[in-house]
Design a protein around this motif. Structure first.
Motif, PDB file in Angstrom:
ATOM      1  N   LYS A  51      13.027  29.074  30.824  1.00 39.16           N
ATOM      2  CA  LYS A  51      14.459  28.850  30.647  1.00 39.16           C
ATOM      3  C   LYS A  51      14.725  27.552  29.903  1.00 39.16           C
ATOM      4  O   LYS A  51      15.677  27.461  29.132  1.00 39.16           O
ATOM      5  CB  LYS A  51      15.167  28.880  31.996  1.00 39.16           C
ATOM      6  N   THR A  52      13.879  26.564  30.103  1.00 40.53           N
ATOM      7  CA  THR A  52      14.012  25.310  29.370  1.00 40.53           C
ATOM      8  C   THR A  52      13.819  25.550  27.875  1.00 40.53           C
ATOM      9  O   THR A  52      14.564  25.008  27.049  1.00 40.53           O
ATOM     10  CB  THR A  52      13.003  24.271  29.894  1.00 40.53           C
ATOM     11  N   ARG A  53      12.832  26.375  27.526  1.00 39.96           N
ATOM     12  CA  ARG A  53      12.607  26.697  26.110  1.00 39.96           C
ATOM     13  C   ARG A  53      13.821  27.422  25.523  1.00 39.96           C
ATOM     14  O   ARG A  53      14.233  27.146  24.386  1.00 39.96           O
ATOM     15  CB  ARG A  53      11.344  27.542  25.940  1.00 39.96           C
ATOM     16  N   VAL A  54      14.400  28.341  26.289  1.00 42.66           N
ATOM     17  CA  VAL A  54      15.577  29.070  25.808  1.00 42.66           C
ATOM     18  C   VAL A  54      16.738  28.099  25.588  1.00 42.66           C
ATOM     19  O   VAL A  54      17.421  28.153  24.565  1.00 42.66           O
ATOM     20  CB  VAL A  54      15.984  30.177  26.807  1.00 42.66           C
ATOM     21  N   ILE A  55      16.938  27.201  26.534  1.00 44.84           N
ATOM     22  CA  ILE A  55      18.017  26.215  26.413  1.00 44.84           C
ATOM     23  C   ILE A  55      17.809  25.348  25.182  1.00 44.84           C
ATOM     24  O   ILE A  55      18.748  25.079  24.426  1.00 44.84           O
ATOM     25  CB  ILE A  55      18.132  25.364  27.699  1.00 44.84           C
ATOM     26  N   GLU A  56      16.578  24.894  24.963  1.00 49.56           N
ATOM     27  CA  GLU A  56      16.284  24.069  23.786  1.00 49.56           C
ATOM     28  C   GLU A  56      16.592  24.822  22.498  1.00 49.56           C
ATOM     29  O   GLU A  56      17.143  24.255  21.552  1.00 49.56           O
ATOM     30  CB  GLU A  56      14.830  23.613  23.810  1.00 49.56           C
ATOM     31  N   GLN A  57      16.241  26.110  22.452  1.00 55.82           N
ATOM     32  CA  GLN A  57      16.515  26.909  21.262  1.00 55.82           C
ATOM     33  C   GLN A  57      18.019  27.093  21.074  1.00 55.82           C
ATOM     34  O   GLN A  57      18.514  27.012  19.952  1.00 55.82           O
ATOM     35  CB  GLN A  57      15.821  28.276  21.361  1.00 55.82           C
ATOM     36  N   LEU A  58      18.728  27.301  22.163  1.00 55.23           N
ATOM     37  CA  LEU A  58      20.182  27.445  22.065  1.00 55.23           C
ATOM     38  C   LEU A  58      20.830  26.153  21.562  1.00 55.23           C
ATOM     39  O   LEU A  58      21.741  26.186  20.737  1.00 55.23           O
ATOM     40  CB  LEU A  58      20.779  27.840  23.416  1.00 55.23           C
ATOM     41  N   ILE A  59      20.356  25.033  22.061  1.00 55.32           N
ATOM     42  CA  ILE A  59      20.876  23.734  21.612  1.00 55.32           C
ATOM     43  C   ILE A  59      20.630  23.556  20.116  1.00 55.32           C
ATOM     44  O   ILE A  59      21.508  23.103  19.372  1.00 55.32           O
ATOM     45  CB  ILE A  59      20.254  22.585  22.436  1.00 55.32           C
ATOM     46  N   LYS A  60      19.448  23.934  19.671  1.00 54.09           N
ATOM     47  CA  LYS A  60      19.106  23.821  18.249  1.00 54.09           C
ATOM     48  C   LYS A  60      20.027  24.715  17.407  1.00 54.09           C
ATOM     49  O   LYS A  60      20.548  24.289  16.375  1.00 54.09           O
ATOM     50  CB  LYS A  60      17.643  24.216  18.037  1.00 54.09           C
ATOM     51  N   THR A  61      20.237  25.944  17.871  1.00 56.36           N
ATOM     52  CA  THR A  61      21.100  26.879  17.145  1.00 56.36           C
ATOM     53  C   THR A  61      22.533  26.355  17.083  1.00 56.36           C
ATOM     54  O   THR A  61      23.179  26.409  16.036  1.00 56.36           O
ATOM     55  CB  THR A  61      21.071  28.268  17.825  1.00 56.36           C
ATOM     56  N   VAL A  84      20.338  35.280  13.628  1.00 48.76           N
ATOM     57  CA  VAL A  84      19.990  36.264  14.660  1.00 48.76           C
ATOM     58  C   VAL A  84      18.485  36.512  14.672  1.00 48.76           C
ATOM     59  O   VAL A  84      17.862  36.583  15.739  1.00 48.76           O
ATOM     60  CB  VAL A  84      20.763  37.585  14.438  1.00 48.76           C
ATOM     61  N   ARG A  85      17.881  36.605  13.504  1.00 45.40           N
ATOM     62  CA  ARG A  85      16.437  36.839  13.416  1.00 45.40           C
ATOM     63  C   ARG A  85      15.664  35.690  14.071  1.00 45.40           C
ATOM     64  O   ARG A  85      14.743  35.909  14.843  1.00 45.40           O
ATOM     65  CB  ARG A  85      15.993  36.997  11.965  1.00 45.40           C
ATOM     66  N   LYS A  86      16.057  34.452  13.778  1.00 43.80           N
ATOM     67  CA  LYS A  86      15.383  33.300  14.369  1.00 43.80           C
ATOM     68  C   LYS A  86      15.521  33.308  15.891  1.00 43.80           C
ATOM     69  O   LYS A  86      14.572  33.018  16.620  1.00 43.80           O
ATOM     70  CB  LYS A  86      15.961  31.997  13.818  1.00 43.80           C
ATOM     71  N   PHE A  87      16.709  33.646  16.335  1.00 40.70           N
ATOM     72  CA  PHE A  87      16.951  33.657  17.779  1.00 40.70           C
ATOM     73  C   PHE A  87      16.142  34.756  18.464  1.00 40.70           C
ATOM     74  O   PHE A  87      15.525  34.542  19.501  1.00 40.70           O
ATOM     75  CB  PHE A  87      18.449  33.835  18.041  1.00 40.70           C
ATOM     76  N   GLU A  88      16.113  35.943  17.870  1.00 37.47           N
ATOM     77  CA  GLU A  88      15.337  37.053  18.436  1.00 37.47           C
ATOM     78  C   GLU A  88      13.849  36.744  18.391  1.00 37.47           C
ATOM     79  O   GLU A  88      13.098  37.134  19.291  1.00 37.47           O
ATOM     80  CB  GLU A  88      15.636  38.350  17.683  1.00 37.47           C
ATOM     81  N   GLU A  89      13.424  36.045  17.367  1.00 37.63           N
ATOM     82  CA  GLU A  89      12.027  35.675  17.231  1.00 37.63           C
ATOM     83  C   GLU A  89      11.571  34.816  18.429  1.00 37.63           C
ATOM     84  O   GLU A  89      10.457  34.937  18.898  1.00 37.63           O
ATOM     85  CB  GLU A  89      11.867  34.883  15.929  1.00 37.63           C
ATOM     86  N   PHE A  90      12.472  34.015  18.887  1.00 32.16           N
ATOM     87  CA  PHE A  90      12.167  33.158  20.043  1.00 32.16           C
ATOM     88  C   PHE A  90      11.935  33.982  21.305  1.00 32.16           C
ATOM     89  O   PHE A  90      11.081  33.679  22.118  1.00 32.16           O
ATOM     90  CB  PHE A  90      13.296  32.150  20.250  1.00 32.16           C
ATOM     91  N   TYR A  91      12.704  35.045  21.487  1.00 33.10           N
ATOM     92  CA  TYR A  91      12.594  35.862  22.688  1.00 33.10           C
ATOM     93  C   TYR A  91      11.428  36.843  22.655  1.00 33.10           C
ATOM     94  O   TYR A  91      10.922  37.231  23.674  1.00 33.10           O
ATOM     95  CB  TYR A  91      13.890  36.663  22.913  1.00 33.10           C
ATOM     96  N   VAL A  92      11.015  37.255  21.482  1.00 34.53           N
ATOM     97  CA  VAL A  92       9.969  38.281  21.376  1.00 34.53           C
ATOM     98  C   VAL A  92       8.625  37.705  21.296  1.00 34.53           C
ATOM     99  O   VAL A  92       8.140  36.763  21.504  1.00 34.53           O
ATOM    100  CB  VAL A  92      10.201  39.172  20.141  1.00 34.53           C
TER     101      VAL A  92
END
Length: 92
Positions: A51-61, A84-92
């Motif tokens: 979840k920390t990684r997701v939060i960091e990615q959201l902050i960056k976006t 959207v591609r960058k964000f999905e790339e983070f989750y997959v």
């Protein structure tokens, strides 16, 4: 009289045996509880890391989007797809 003493001794020994058995069960359940607690802590730690990684990615976006807004860049379909591609790339 001797027979009564022997019976009392048997009863006392039986009580002691029962007591030691229950303490063994108690120790085993404590060890099981410690193991379960440790497993839950590890699982929670891993979930927190994810979840920390997701939060960091959201902050960056969000930061990127703020910069785009400040520079008044318009978001066209191509830019949006890239975000959207960058964000999905983070989750997959």
């Amino acid at each position: 009289m001797e027979k009564v003493k022997m019976e009392k001794a048997k009863v006392e020994k039986a009580k002691m045996d029962m007591g030691s058995g229950s303490s063994t069960r108690s120790r085993n359940s404590e060890e099981g509880t410690k193991w379960q607690r440790r497993a839950l802590m590890i699982e929670a730690r891993d979930e927190i890391k994810q979840k920390t990684r997701v939060i960091e990615q959201l902050i960056k976006t969000i930061s990127e989007m703020k910069i785009n807004l400040e520079t008044k860049e318009t978001v066209n379909d191509e830019n949006e797809d890239e975000i959207v591609r960058k964000f999905e790339e983070f989750y997959v």
